[in-house]
Scaffold this motif. Structure first.
Motif, mmCIF file in Angstrom:
data_model
loop_
_atom_site.group_PDB
_atom_site.id
_atom_site.type_symbol
_atom_site.label_atom_id
_atom_site.label_comp_id
_atom_site.label_asym_id
_atom_site.label_seq_id
_atom_site.Cartn_x
_atom_site.Cartn_y
_atom_site.Cartn_z
ATOM 1 N N UNK A 64 -28.060 -11.395 -55.303
ATOM 2 C CA UNK A 64 -26.836 -11.666 -54.556
ATOM 3 C C UNK A 64 -27.270 -11.973 -53.132
ATOM 4 N N UNK A 65 -26.415 -12.652 -52.406
ATOM 5 C CA UNK A 65 -26.698 -12.996 -51.012
ATOM 6 C C UNK A 65 -25.735 -12.209 -50.131
ATOM 7 N N UNK A 66 -26.297 -11.384 -49.249
ATOM 8 C CA UNK A 66 -25.486 -10.563 -48.351
ATOM 9 C C UNK A 66 -25.496 -11.194 -46.968
ATOM 10 N N UNK A 67 -24.307 -11.497 -46.455
ATOM 11 C CA UNK A 67 -24.145 -12.038 -45.108
ATOM 12 C C UNK A 67 -23.606 -10.914 -44.232
ATOM 13 N N UNK A 68 -24.314 -10.612 -43.151
ATOM 14 C CA UNK A 68 -23.914 -9.519 -42.267
ATOM 15 C C UNK A 68 -23.489 -10.066 -40.910
ATOM 16 N N UNK A 69 -22.417 -9.505 -40.377
ATOM 17 C CA UNK A 69 -21.815 -9.891 -39.101
ATOM 18 C C UNK A 69 -22.010 -8.693 -38.175
ATOM 19 N N UNK A 77 -22.119 -3.003 -37.566
ATOM 20 C CA UNK A 77 -21.771 -4.123 -38.439
ATOM 21 C C UNK A 77 -20.263 -4.254 -38.437
ATOM 22 N N UNK A 78 -19.771 -5.429 -38.099
ATOM 23 C CA UNK A 78 -18.330 -5.695 -38.075
ATOM 24 C C UNK A 78 -17.807 -6.096 -39.449
ATOM 25 N N UNK A 79 -18.639 -6.810 -40.194
ATOM 26 C CA UNK A 79 -18.183 -7.323 -41.484
ATOM 27 C C UNK A 79 -19.389 -7.631 -42.347
ATOM 28 N N UNK A 80 -19.128 -7.780 -43.626
ATOM 29 C CA UNK A 80 -20.155 -8.160 -44.582
ATOM 30 C C UNK A 80 -19.482 -8.997 -45.666
ATOM 31 N N UNK A 81 -20.200 -9.982 -46.157
ATOM 32 C CA UNK A 81 -19.677 -10.814 -47.235
ATOM 33 C C UNK A 81 -20.796 -10.986 -48.258
ATOM 34 N N UNK A 89 -23.356 -19.580 -49.311
ATOM 35 C CA UNK A 89 -23.151 -20.576 -48.267
ATOM 36 C C UNK A 89 -22.989 -19.801 -46.966
ATOM 37 N N UNK A 90 -24.074 -19.690 -46.197
ATOM 38 C CA UNK A 90 -24.053 -18.882 -44.982
ATOM 39 C C UNK A 90 -23.078 -19.413 -43.941
ATOM 40 N N UNK A 91 -22.948 -20.710 -43.822
ATOM 41 C CA UNK A 91 -22.010 -21.279 -42.844
ATOM 42 C C UNK A 91 -20.578 -20.885 -43.194
ATOM 43 N N UNK A 92 -20.202 -21.039 -44.451
ATOM 44 C CA UNK A 92 -18.860 -20.660 -44.887
ATOM 45 C C UNK A 92 -18.637 -19.156 -44.714
ATOM 46 N N UNK A 93 -19.656 -18.361 -45.012
ATOM 47 C CA UNK A 93 -19.540 -16.911 -44.841
ATOM 48 C C UNK A 93 -19.293 -16.558 -43.377
ATOM 49 N N UNK A 94 -20.038 -17.204 -42.464
ATOM 50 C CA UNK A 94 -19.839 -16.969 -41.036
ATOM 51 C C UNK A 94 -18.399 -17.300 -40.622
ATOM 52 N N UNK A 97 -15.956 -14.677 -41.936
ATOM 53 C CA UNK A 97 -16.053 -13.400 -41.210
ATOM 54 C C UNK A 97 -15.496 -13.547 -39.797
ATOM 55 N N UNK A 98 -15.716 -14.694 -39.170
ATOM 56 C CA UNK A 98 -15.180 -14.917 -37.827
ATOM 57 C C UNK A 98 -13.654 -14.924 -37.854
#
Length: 111
Positions: A64-69, A77-81, A89-94, A97-98
């Motif tokens: 799995x791919x974990x995106x951390x904010x 950590x404010x958020x995680x996806x 898709x890291x751009x979409x995840x960012x 989360x934004x």
């Protein structure tokens, strides 16, 4: 079937959000770091979204791919996806989360 598969991912996300909601944020403009990492999960060749094979002769493994904010200003950590590796898709995840962040501006992030 293992018991851990019966726990919905949304339950972990809600727990994370309830835990971090109690942490006071500073009033200054935050400095945010966003990054993603692949994490190996138990092997399940039937899970096509996470199954990865590097060569045809190799056994598949699952990621799995974990995106951390991460809020550098407050040190939390404010958020995680979490995304299936094949759909990551890291751009979409960012952007997602934004949009969910407590310090949004009136700007559109989809330009």
């Amino acid at each position: 079937m293992q018991r851990r598969y019966q726990i919905k991912a949304q339950a972990f996300y809600r727990l994370f959000k309830q835990f971090t909601a109690k942490i006071p944020l500073s009033n200054t403009m935050p400095i945010i770091a966003v990054d993603g990492s692949d994490v190996s999960i138990p092997r399940n060749p039937d899970d096509l979204g996470t199954a990865v094979t590097t060569r045809p002769e190799n056994r598949p493994y699952n990621l799995v791919h974990i995106n951390a904010f991460y809020n550098l200003t407050n040190g939390i950590y404010q958020d995680v996806l979490i995304q299936d590796k094949r759909d990551s898709d890291e751009r979409d995840a960012f952007l997602r989360m934004m949009e969910n962040s407590p310090f949004r501006t009136g700007l559109s992030y989809y330009g």
